[in-house]
Design a protein around this motif. Structure first.
Motif, mmCIF file in Angstrom:
data_model
loop_
_atom_site.group_PDB
_atom_site.id
_atom_site.type_symbol
_atom_site.label_atom_id
_atom_site.label_comp_id
_atom_site.label_asym_id
_atom_site.label_seq_id
_atom_site.Cartn_x
_atom_site.Cartn_y
_atom_site.Cartn_z
ATOM 1 N N GLU A 102 2.384 -3.337 -7.379
ATOM 2 C CA GLU A 102 2.964 -3.307 -6.035
ATOM 3 C C GLU A 102 3.983 -4.420 -5.822
ATOM 4 O O GLU A 102 4.762 -4.378 -4.860
ATOM 5 C CB GLU A 102 1.855 -3.442 -4.988
ATOM 6 C CG GLU A 102 0.967 -2.214 -4.866
ATOM 7 C CD GLU A 102 -0.266 -2.486 -4.022
ATOM 8 O OE1 GLU A 102 -0.376 -3.618 -3.493
ATOM 9 O OE2 GLU A 102 -1.108 -1.584 -3.898
ATOM 10 N N ARG B 297 -4.298 -9.648 -2.326
ATOM 11 C CA ARG B 297 -3.628 -8.385 -2.001
ATOM 12 C C ARG B 297 -3.805 -8.132 -0.502
ATOM 13 O O ARG B 297 -4.926 -8.000 -0.029
ATOM 14 C CB ARG B 297 -4.240 -7.246 -2.807
ATOM 15 C CG ARG B 297 -3.550 -5.893 -2.617
ATOM 16 C CD ARG B 297 -4.355 -4.810 -3.304
ATOM 17 N NE ARG B 297 -3.621 -3.572 -3.425
ATOM 18 C CZ ARG B 297 -4.173 -2.410 -3.792
ATOM 19 N NH1 ARG B 297 -5.480 -2.360 -4.088
ATOM 20 N NH2 ARG B 297 -3.443 -1.313 -3.876
ATOM 21 N N LYS C 152 -8.649 -2.740 -12.228
ATOM 22 C CA LYS C 152 -7.717 -1.773 -11.645
ATOM 23 C C LYS C 152 -7.039 -2.352 -10.402
ATOM 24 O O LYS C 152 -5.825 -2.198 -10.209
ATOM 25 C CB LYS C 152 -8.452 -0.488 -11.280
ATOM 26 C CG LYS C 152 -7.544 0.586 -10.678
ATOM 27 C CD LYS C 152 -8.324 1.818 -10.279
ATOM 28 C CE LYS C 152 -7.392 2.902 -9.720
ATOM 29 N NZ LYS C 152 -6.648 2.437 -8.520
ATOM 30 N N LEU C 153 -7.810 -3.042 -9.550
ATOM 31 C CA LEU C 153 -7.226 -3.616 -8.329
ATOM 32 C C LEU C 153 -6.254 -4.739 -8.655
ATOM 33 O O LEU C 153 -5.215 -4.878 -7.992
ATOM 34 C CB LEU C 153 -8.343 -4.114 -7.405
ATOM 35 C CG LEU C 153 -9.206 -3.018 -6.772
ATOM 36 C CD1 LEU C 153 -10.302 -3.632 -5.916
ATOM 37 C CD2 LEU C 153 -8.347 -2.074 -5.928
ATOM 38 N N ASP D 1 -3.178 -2.908 -9.890
ATOM 39 C CA ASP D 1 -2.474 -2.273 -8.761
ATOM 40 C C ASP D 1 -1.690 -3.304 -7.957
ATOM 41 O O ASP D 1 -0.565 -3.049 -7.512
ATOM 42 C CB ASP D 1 -3.476 -1.555 -7.848
ATOM 43 C CG ASP D 1 -4.037 -0.284 -8.476
ATOM 44 O OD1 ASP D 1 -3.462 0.186 -9.485
ATOM 45 O OD2 ASP D 1 -5.056 0.223 -7.964
ATOM 46 N N THR D 2 -2.279 -4.472 -7.744
ATOM 47 C CA THR D 2 -1.612 -5.537 -6.988
ATOM 48 C C THR D 2 -0.338 -5.987 -7.695
ATOM 49 O O THR D 2 0.705 -6.211 -7.061
ATOM 50 C CB THR D 2 -2.570 -6.725 -6.807
ATOM 51 O OG1 THR D 2 -3.773 -6.267 -6.195
ATOM 52 C CG2 THR D 2 -1.946 -7.803 -5.936
#
Length: 471
Positions: free
Chosen positions: A106, A61, A98-99, A102-103
């Protein structure tokens, strides 16, 4: 198939060894390409990887490494949703998952709605609506019997029987509508007899399914059993014994339990939600008054009562009041503290003691009386047997688990049965065939709702909104 691609964390939030992020949709492999950097000569970009293969790499990311992961490539149609699917196993914990999610969001996916993966599996023909509900039942199973019933439904055992019922009703409807199209011809007596027989068989089968509704509800959501009695009779000790561990505070001081405590236990294969209540008496302070109020609220909703009595003391006036108050409820009288000298006599269902004082105290059917010692555990297994026998009479047969309906199925079958009965009566009375067809079509549509063949958008929203986001 859907144009958009969805993603969600498919494992429970919290710390753990692994978390799984699921991506499904037409762009799943392309989205995964944007975030996944293969590591090692055998790992590939998702878009060029063959189906049902796993690849080691990193999630990137903004040129930063988020986590080392294993990425599974599952190409349509051999997936749960029948869409291209990617499942990313990252390190457990709230932040890594979560990351990673999220990536992915996006880079072209959107967050899945509750139950959307299963909804897509249904809409893409992978499973029917009854099987979709079984997925939720499987996740929420609290006993092995509940798990077995969910697996039978997921395997399509109930759906097969429902589809056979619908096919028979459809054949009857086709015959009736054929005669409507040719009004100059009357239904031959032999044909009419066959139609009546088919309807009677269909109604009998619906009755058979409807008889499983109560057991199905018990397996899915359990039965609520309130533990009541005077303060210090041993209610909290009984809860701890039934659960097999210390859950409630036990003290010789009366009134220790100030609020209701709920815990689920596996009782002979059945999920039973035990509620330990505040001791029934006049409250001595505001907190105890509120606890007793909540206890009475709980008692209104309870399907079973375990009335705990202190065997080391004679029957008191308060005991008499509560025995009378809950006489109409399904209950078991639990005579606790039998390790002490017994002074409480409740022989022959309590009639010998209670009838002499107040005839209203004795219900038409004397409740079971079980002697226990919460100190030693004596009698607890007999109490478990009594609970199971009172809740579920007879043996739990493996064949029963295949066709246990839920409350939605019960409501739809009720409408279908009513329509089929009206059809049967109308045919016997030689009523206008248009009216016969109208009621029969109601029955066909109601049966179709169970497997989703006639489901409305509102019905689907209602069912899948109860799922978790990652399922």
């Amino acid at each position: 198939m859907f144009d958009d691609t969805i993603a969600a964390i498919a494992t429970p939030l919290g710390e753990g060894g692994l978390a799984v992020v699921r991506v499904s949709g037409a762009q799943a492999l392309i989205v995964a390409d944007k975030v996944f950097l293969p590591v090692g000569k055998n790992s590939l970009k998702p878009s060029v990887a063959t189906t049902h293969t796993i690849h080691f790499g990193k999630i990137i990311r903004s040129e930063q490494v988020i986590d080392e992961v294993l990425l599974a490539v599952l190409r349509a149609p051999r997936t749960f949703t029948r869409e291209d699917t990617v499942e990313i196993s990252c390190h457990g914990g709230i932040l890594p998952a979560k990351l990673v999610l999220d990536t992915i969001l996006e880079n072209g996916a959107r967050l899945a709605e509750p139950g959307e993966f299963t909804r897509r599996a249904f809409l893409n023909g992978r499973i029917d609506l009854a099987q979709a509900e079984a997925v939720a039942d499987l996740i929420h199973s609290r006993t092995e019997l509940a798990l077995a019933a969910a697996n039978e439904q997921l395997a399509g055992k109930l759906s097969q029987r429902i589809n056979e019922l619908r096919d028979d009703l459809m054949k009857t409807l086709a015959h009736v509508e054929a005669y409507i199209d040719f009004p100059e011809e009357d239904i031959a007596e032999e044909t009419k007899g066959q139609l009546l027989s088919r309807l009677e068989n269909g109604i009998s089968f619906m009755d058979e399914l409807l008889r499983t509704a109560n057991e199905g509800q018990i397996l899915r959501r359990g039965i609520r059993a309130a533990i009541i009695g005077r303060p210090n009779a041993g209610k909290s000790s009984l809860l701890n014994q039934l659960l097999g561990h210390d859950r409630a505070i036990v003290s010789p001081i009366a009134g220790t339990t100030r609020d209701t405590i709920e815990e689920t236990a596996n009782i002979r294969g059945l999920p039973v939600v035990f509620i330990d209540t505040a001791g029934l008496r006049e409250g001595r302070d505001e907190i105890e008054v509120e606890g007793i109020r909540r206890s009475r609220e709980t008692l209104e909703k309870a399907e079973l009562i375990l009335h705990v009595l202190d065997a080391s003391e004679p029957l008191t006036g308060a005991d008499e009041i509560y025995l009378a108050e809950f006489a109409a409820k399904k209950r078991i009288l639990v005579r606790n503290k039998t390790d002490l000298p017994v002074k409480l006599n409740l022989s022959d269902g309590g009639a010998s003691v209670l009838a002499s004082r107040n005839e209203r105290l004795v219900s038409s059917l004397a409740p079971p009386i079980i002697d226990v010692s919460c100190l030693s555990g004596q009698g607890i297994e007999a109490l478990k047997d009594a609970i199971k026998n009172l809740v579920w009479a007879g043996k739990i047969e493996a064949g029963m688990l295949q066709v246990m309906i839920n409350s939605r199925h019960q409501e739809a079958l009720g409408r279908a049965r009513a329509g089929a009965v009206r059809t049967l009566d109308a045919l016997r009375a030689d009523a206008t065939l248009e009216l016969v067809a109208l009621d029969l079509r109601i029955a066909v549509n109601a049966v179709g709702e169970i497997v989703g063949k006639t489901a409305t958008e509102d019905l689907l929203d209602s069912i899948f909104s109860q799922f978790c986001i990652g399922k």
